[in-house]
Each structure stands twice: as C-alpha cells, then as structure tokens.
Design an enzyme around this catalytic site. Structure first.
Site, mmCIF file in Angstrom:
data_model
loop_
_atom_site.group_PDB
_atom_site.id
_atom_site.type_symbol
_atom_site.label_atom_id
_atom_site.label_comp_id
_atom_site.label_asym_id
_atom_site.label_seq_id
_atom_site.Cartn_x
_atom_site.Cartn_y
_atom_site.Cartn_z
ATOM 1 N N MET A 1 36.009 41.404 25.129
ATOM 2 C CA MET A 1 34.845 41.573 24.257
ATOM 3 C C MET A 1 34.703 43.024 23.813
ATOM 4 O O MET A 1 34.368 43.307 22.653
ATOM 5 C CB MET A 1 33.584 41.120 24.981
ATOM 6 N N SER A 2 34.958 43.957 24.697
ATOM 7 C CA SER A 2 34.828 45.383 24.358
ATOM 8 C C SER A 2 35.888 45.793 23.348
ATOM 9 O O SER A 2 35.611 46.538 22.396
ATOM 10 C CB SER A 2 34.944 46.231 25.628
ATOM 11 N N HIS B 1 29.422 46.038 31.232
ATOM 12 C CA HIS B 1 29.976 44.797 31.783
ATOM 13 C C HIS B 1 28.901 43.697 31.846
ATOM 14 O O HIS B 1 28.564 43.207 32.915
ATOM 15 C CB HIS B 1 30.534 45.063 33.185
ATOM 16 N N GLY C 1 35.306 38.206 30.885
ATOM 17 C CA GLY C 1 35.642 38.438 29.483
ATOM 18 C C GLY C 1 35.170 39.765 28.928
ATOM 19 O O GLY C 1 35.223 39.980 27.705
ATOM 20 N N ASN C 2 34.730 40.687 29.768
ATOM 21 C CA ASN C 2 34.171 41.947 29.281
ATOM 22 C C ASN C 2 35.201 42.840 28.597
ATOM 23 O O ASN C 2 34.897 43.506 27.602
ATOM 24 C CB ASN C 2 33.521 42.702 30.453
#
Length: 378
Positions: free
Chosen positions: A202-203, A193, A198-199
C-alpha cells in the site's frame, strides 16, 4: 505527528534536476514512438511493478507470467496463492492508473481503505480485516529471525488520528517537488502501518499514485516498484527503513530516505529509457526481417514479444493485433512451420519461443545489458 520534510542538499537538487530532465525526455520519446511497441512497454512495466512489489512480500511470480495473468490467461503455472495476490495487486494498480487525471480528485481515509480492500479483500478475516484500520498491534519481524521485531508500529488507538493527519498532509500543497512528497508519503504510511497486513505494498502504491498524479509521465512509467524489487535494492530498502528505528520516531532527520528514493527515481528512469530504446531497435530489426521474408507486418508483434520477453501466447498476439482466433492461429502455425517459432506445451497452455530460424540480431539486441550510473557517485 509526521516526519518533518528534510532540507535538500546541493547534490539532492542536482540529482532531482537530472531526474526531471530524463523524465521529460522519456515523455517526449513515448509520445513520438510507435504505438504498438509503446503499448507493449506499458503492459510490461505494469506487470514488472506488480511482480516486483509482490516479490518483496514473498510472492514470487515472474514478470512474463504476470503479463499472461493480466491478459486473462488461466493456464499459467503459478500457485493459487500467487495467482490471487497477483490479480488483486494488478486490479488495484489498474485503478490507481485511472486516477492520474481525475479533476476533482482528493485523498481520503475512505480511498486508502478502499484500495486496501482491493489488495487484501480476498484475505479478509476477523483477525486481519481488509479495508479498515487494524485493531491491535502489528510488527515487522526480522527476516533473519522471525522471533525478533525489527519494527513495532504505533499503538492501534493512535492510527485513526495519524491517518487523518496524513490525509490532510496529502491534500495540502507546500511547494515541495512532487517526487520528494511521494517519497515522504511512502515513509509516512509504511511507518504508521495502519492495516493488519499489506502495508508495504500500500505504501509503495501510494507513492506510485502521487507520482502519477504529478502528470509528467503516464502512470505505467511512474512507478519505482520494479527497482525496489531487485534483490540488492530490496535489501537497501529494508536497511533504509530499519534506520528509522525500531519504533515510530517521527521527530528525526530522514535525509537518507530522500537520497535513497532519488537514487531509485534516477536509476528507474535510466532503466525505462534503456528498455524503450532497446525495444524500438528490436522492433525496427524485426520489421526489416519480416519484409525480407515476406511475412505480414502484424506478425512483428508476436516476434517482438518473443525477443523481449522470451515467449508469446496466442491470446496475447490475438488481442494485440485485434485478430480473429483463426487468424492468430494461422499466423503462429505458419511461423512455426517456417522454424521462426517453436511451440511449448499443448492446447490452452501452449506458448511459443524462438525457433531455429528466429532472427538472431533481434535477440542479441534484446539481451544486450545496459549500464546504470549511480547519481550520487558520478
């Protein structure tokens, strides 16, 4: 320290083999299918991935509205916040798709931060900076009670080192199947994180990028984000992440996470193949209808959108067939006059749906649901 790669079971390997076979079959089908409707399928799958991944974070925009926004439509009935989030994610996904065949590609902290800026730059602030690691703590709250932290990420001073370890791992080749590595990359990034916001997206995007870089399928066919965005699957997704613990605990067995992702790959491949097949049958049906009614074959593109997505806009049809404004308007006007289409709304916000003379066979084919098998229960 990152999560160790788990050993695959006999069932895992069986499912992985089935996924490989389905993806190879799909690759061949895409290459040999009519370009017009495979191009439409690519756009739909991109829009569906954007809509689904954003919906997980609470930004609700339908797939057909995302398609319209991607085409540059301005008169789409969505909130300004949802419009910004959709277009930001779409721009980032478009860039990711272009990276699938870059020869001198490598992962870096700069690349990941740049992708994050594309996603979150419109929300950049001192408190929640975009494109740079967070400077403070971050929590994932329990959706049932926001006062409870379901997950507490590693302390901010640890982020830079963990991200360097992740980048080094991403650039290594350890012989593990690309789909398994992509699933692990997703887990590594979402657990670290590293950003203030936005994690999750993005992941999921990193996983999509890694699958696309594998090269078996075009990037548009590689994402499992639309699968993850289905309500029941989203709940399972959060449950799997919650099973990793309330804090960063990388020294654990994550076999359950791999099984979850293999199920996602398997069912998404089934879904895409089903839609490709259904789309082709609809196209064939509409070609026959256009021929029987003396319609120009180019109008099949507009009719296909109506059958598969429920509507078509003039600009979308115009771009798809490379028509002049006057040609597109005339075609849609003639189809409306014949009762094949019916307009909804006025001027720039107008779109067209099926009229009373629209061929019912095509609609029936498009709306026929397909079964999905669960690879670990077969």
């Amino acid at each position: 320290m990152l999560f160790p790669m788990p050993d695959l079971t006999t069932d895992d390997r069986r499912v992985l083999d089935q996924i490989d076979q389905m993806r190879e079959t799909l690759r061949h089908a895409v290459r040999t299918s009519a370009a017009k409707w495979t191009d439409g399928l690519r756009k739909f799958l991109t829009a569906d991935a954007v809509a689904a991944s954003n919906s997980i974070e609470g930004f609700k925009v339908s797939t057909v509205d995302v398609e319209d926004l991607m085409e540059g439509e301005t008169e789409v009935d969505v909130s300004e916040e949802n419009r910004e989030e959709t277009l930001a994610y779409q721009r980032m996904m478009t860039y990711i798709q272009t990276l699938h065949d870059v020869e001198d590609f490598s992962y870096s902290k700069g690349l990941l931060n740049s992708l994050h800026w594309m996603l979150q730059g419109h929300r950049h602030s001192i408190r929640r900076p975009a494109g740079q690691w967070r400077k403070g703590p971050v929590y994932v709250t329990d959706p049932r009670d926001p006062s409870i932290a379901a997950y507490t990420a590693p302390d901010a001073p640890l982020v830079a080192g963990l991200m360097q370890e992740l980048v080094d791992w991403l650039n290594e080749s350890d012989g593990t199947h690309a789909l398994v590595r992509a699933a692990m990359a997703h887990l590594h990034l979402v657990s670290i994180h590293p950003w203030a916001d936005g994690n999750g997206r993005m992941s999921r995007s990193l996983q999509t990028l890694m699958i696309a870089r594998e090269g078996v399928l075009a990037p548009e066919f590689s994402s499992i984000e639309s699968w993850l965005g289905r309500p029941g699957n989203t709940w399972e997704y959060y449950r799997e992440l919650n099973d990793r613990g309330s804090h960063y605990q990388p020294d654990q067995d994550v076999s359950g996470w791999i099984r979850f992702n293999l199920t996602a790959y398997h069912q998404q491949a089934q879904t895409v193949q089903g839609r490709l097949t259904r789309s082709g049958h609809v196209w064939t049906s509409l070609v026959g209808y256009a021929d029987s009614q003396g319609l120009d074959e180019r109008t099949v593109t507009a009719l296909h959108d109506v059958a598969m997505a429920g509507r078509v806009r003039r600009s979308r049809y115009q771009h798809a067939e490379d028509l002049s404004l006057q040609q597109a308007q005339r075609d849609l006007r003639d189809l409306t006059a014949g009762g094949v289409l019916q307009p909804v709304g006025r001027t720039r916000a107008r779109y067209y749906t099926a009229g009373p003379q629209f061929p019912q066979d095509a609609i029936d084919i498009a709306r026929t649901p397909m079964p999905l098998t669960h690879p670990y229960r077969t």
